[in-house]
Design a protein around this motif. Sequence first.
Motif, PDB file in Angstrom:
ATOM      1  N   LYS B  59       0.826  -1.207   0.000  1.00 16.85           N
ATOM      2  CA  LYS B  59       0.000   0.000   0.000  1.00 16.85           C
ATOM      3  C   LYS B  59       0.861   1.256   0.000  1.00 16.85           C
ATOM      4  N   SER B  60       1.866   1.250   0.882  1.00 14.78           N
ATOM      5  CA  SER B  60       2.731   2.431   0.943  1.00 14.78           C
ATOM      6  C   SER B  60       3.535   2.588  -0.345  1.00 14.78           C
ATOM      7  N   VAL B  61       3.951   1.465  -0.916  1.00 16.50           N
ATOM      8  CA  VAL B  61       4.689   1.532  -2.177  1.00 16.50           C
ATOM      9  C   VAL B  61       3.821   2.179  -3.249  1.00 16.50           C
ATOM     10  N   PHE B 103       1.904  11.179   5.974  1.00 12.50           N
ATOM     11  CA  PHE B 103       2.756  10.001   6.094  1.00 12.50           C
ATOM     12  C   PHE B 103       2.322   9.106   7.233  1.00 12.50           C
ATOM     13  N   GLN B 104       2.683   7.828   7.069  1.00 11.07           N
ATOM     14  CA  GLN B 104       2.277   6.801   8.029  1.00 11.07           C
ATOM     15  C   GLN B 104       2.702   7.155   9.455  1.00 11.07           C
ATOM     16  N   GLY B 105       3.949   7.690   9.597  1.00 10.58           N
ATOM     17  CA  GLY B 105       4.416   8.013  10.946  1.00 10.58           C
ATOM     18  C   GLY B 105       4.423   9.510  11.226  1.00 10.58           C
ATOM     19  N   TYR B 182      -3.875   9.689   2.359  1.00 11.16           N
ATOM     20  CA  TYR B 182      -3.631   9.377   3.763  1.00 11.16           C
ATOM     21  C   TYR B 182      -2.999   7.992   3.847  1.00 11.16           C
ATOM     22  N   ASP B 183      -1.792   7.894   4.394  1.00  5.69           N
ATOM     23  CA  ASP B 183      -1.205   6.572   4.598  1.00  5.69           C
ATOM     24  C   ASP B 183      -1.441   6.160   6.049  1.00  5.69           C
ATOM     25  N   GLU B 184      -2.428   5.327   6.258  1.00  4.37           N
ATOM     26  CA  GLU B 184      -2.804   4.835   7.584  1.00  4.37           C
ATOM     27  C   GLU B 184      -2.913   5.958   8.609  1.00  4.37           C
ATOM     28  N   PRO B 185      -3.934   6.810   8.447  1.00  8.31           N
ATOM     29  CA  PRO B 185      -4.062   7.973   9.330  1.00  8.31           C
ATOM     30  C   PRO B 185      -4.293   7.600  10.790  1.00  8.31           C
TER      31      PRO B 185
HETATM   32 MG   LIG Z   1       2.608   1.243   4.846  1.00 10.84          MG
END
Ligand SMILES: [Mg+2]
Lengths: 256, 259
Positions: B59-61, B103-105, B182-185
Amino acid sequence: MFKSKKITLFLIEIGELTYFGRRFFKELFSKPFEFKELLRQCYYIGNKSLLLVGVTGFIIGLVITLQTRPTLEEFGAESWMPSMVSISIVREIGPVIIALTFAGRIASGIGAELGSMRVTEQIDAMEVSGTNPFKYLVVTRVLATTLMLPILVILGDTIALYGSYLIENTKGDVSFQLYFNKVFNSLEFGDIIPAIIKTYFFGFAIGLVGCFKGYNCKKGTVGVGIAANSAVVFSSLLLFVIDFIAVFITDIFFEI
Amino acid sequence: MNDAKHIQETSKKLATKRLMLEIKDLRKSFGENNVLNGFDLELLEGENLVIMGKSGSGKSVMIKCLVGLMEPDSGSIKIMGKNLLGLNQINLDELRTEIGFLFQGSALYDSMTVRENLEFPLRRHKHKFGDNIDTSKLVTEALKNVGLIDAIDLMPAELSGGMKRRIALARTLILKPKIILYDEPTSGLDPITSKEIIELMRNIQRQYKTSSLIITHDVDCARVVSERIILLVDGINYAEGTFDELKNSKDEKVKAFFK
Ligand SMILES: [Mg+2]
Ligand SMILES: Nc1ncnc2c1ncn2[C@@H]1O[C@H](COP(=O)(O)OP(=O)(O)OP(=O)(O)O)[C@@H](O)[C@H]1O
């Protein structure tokens, strides 16, 4: 078998570093310039290593004088002390030791900082917000180390000579004026200029390796530790290689 | 008669909805690891599209390919009609101002205060708002939107995980993007804070009429925000539909997501 693999990895690393250096020069001469950030880095890097360099320089001066003195005394040649000590400090010991302490402090700092920025995606975040992270982070830092190390070395050398004078003064009753008169009589441009020029290369190598390791940091907190650590090891190693080349070239041009 | 008119109107409505984002046959592998094997996606204007997939499914890729942080091996990516992969750096940066990326983090800059974090995207893109715009006004506006105006002079290290996510969202909003990725908000947040973040996302959606692509494996989040869901399995869009459609699916792999 095991060894040849290690050597291959090392050569690959050298290749990647060269590529990284090439990118540095490409980005250095293209707009926009991050001038404000460069000044900030210069201030930060210089300020961060000022005390360390001062203390290191002072101790170098004390130690070398204390250790050389008995030998010269044996030959009744104490009057040669200022010129001998100053030449060895300015030519070799000052630049190399100060660059090594600088590498220990700054290369690891840059490696850890950029490494954690890479791991926590801060570098990616910069990229998507329209700022070229290579310019903003790498170019400024490499320039800052290149510009600051020579200044720090000149400062460190001076403090080292002062330390040496203090020993001479207490042990041999040499006055400040006499001591520095002798120093400046014996030092020549051929001693000072090549030594200063090589510190630019030292500074460049330290900044470049620190940034290289941090910028290409592997995922995870372990990666950050490795980046910081190997930045110091690799840049220290590189310092000696550069030093050897510098001495070799100086030898040709300024016949010792 | 009435029916025909109605159909005509809805098709007209659909036709006027712009295609914000279009991915076709996206492929990406790392060595032997084939992460994406021909992924397709379309995001319409104003739509909330959720992508669900297991951890490590790419997913992030995929989302990083969308903003040019990674280069896909093959496939095409069109953002608001522009072909992303053919753009030069200047046009790419220009296009990126239309895309917000959470970003995820959180990815806040550790060495800068909250204010400086928010000002950072404005360094190069101020001209989007005209040359004599007051940056501090934009910063306060963005912070007010996420309800954290008091944190303006704090460092990221002084913020909790939920606050960081909000500040990151404010930083994403400051350029007023048309699309937000949104990457894993809600990852790494407790359920209550997650709900707050989800609520915030919906407010933003309403206020700015953005189109959103939301990556998550939080079923609650998907249920609340999604208008449509795509399941990413084995590097392709395995299944697609509304939350209820997928939830009642008979397929084992699809079911696994909603347990
Ligand atoms: Mg990810
Ligand atoms: N830079 C990279 N180099 C090599 N492999 C990578 C890289 N980035 C991602 N991968 C691999 O791609 C796969 C997908 O990673 P990705 O980060 O997209 O997962 P994800 O779906 O976002 O998972 P999560 O939900 O945990 O965030 C993983 O197997 C990962 O190892």
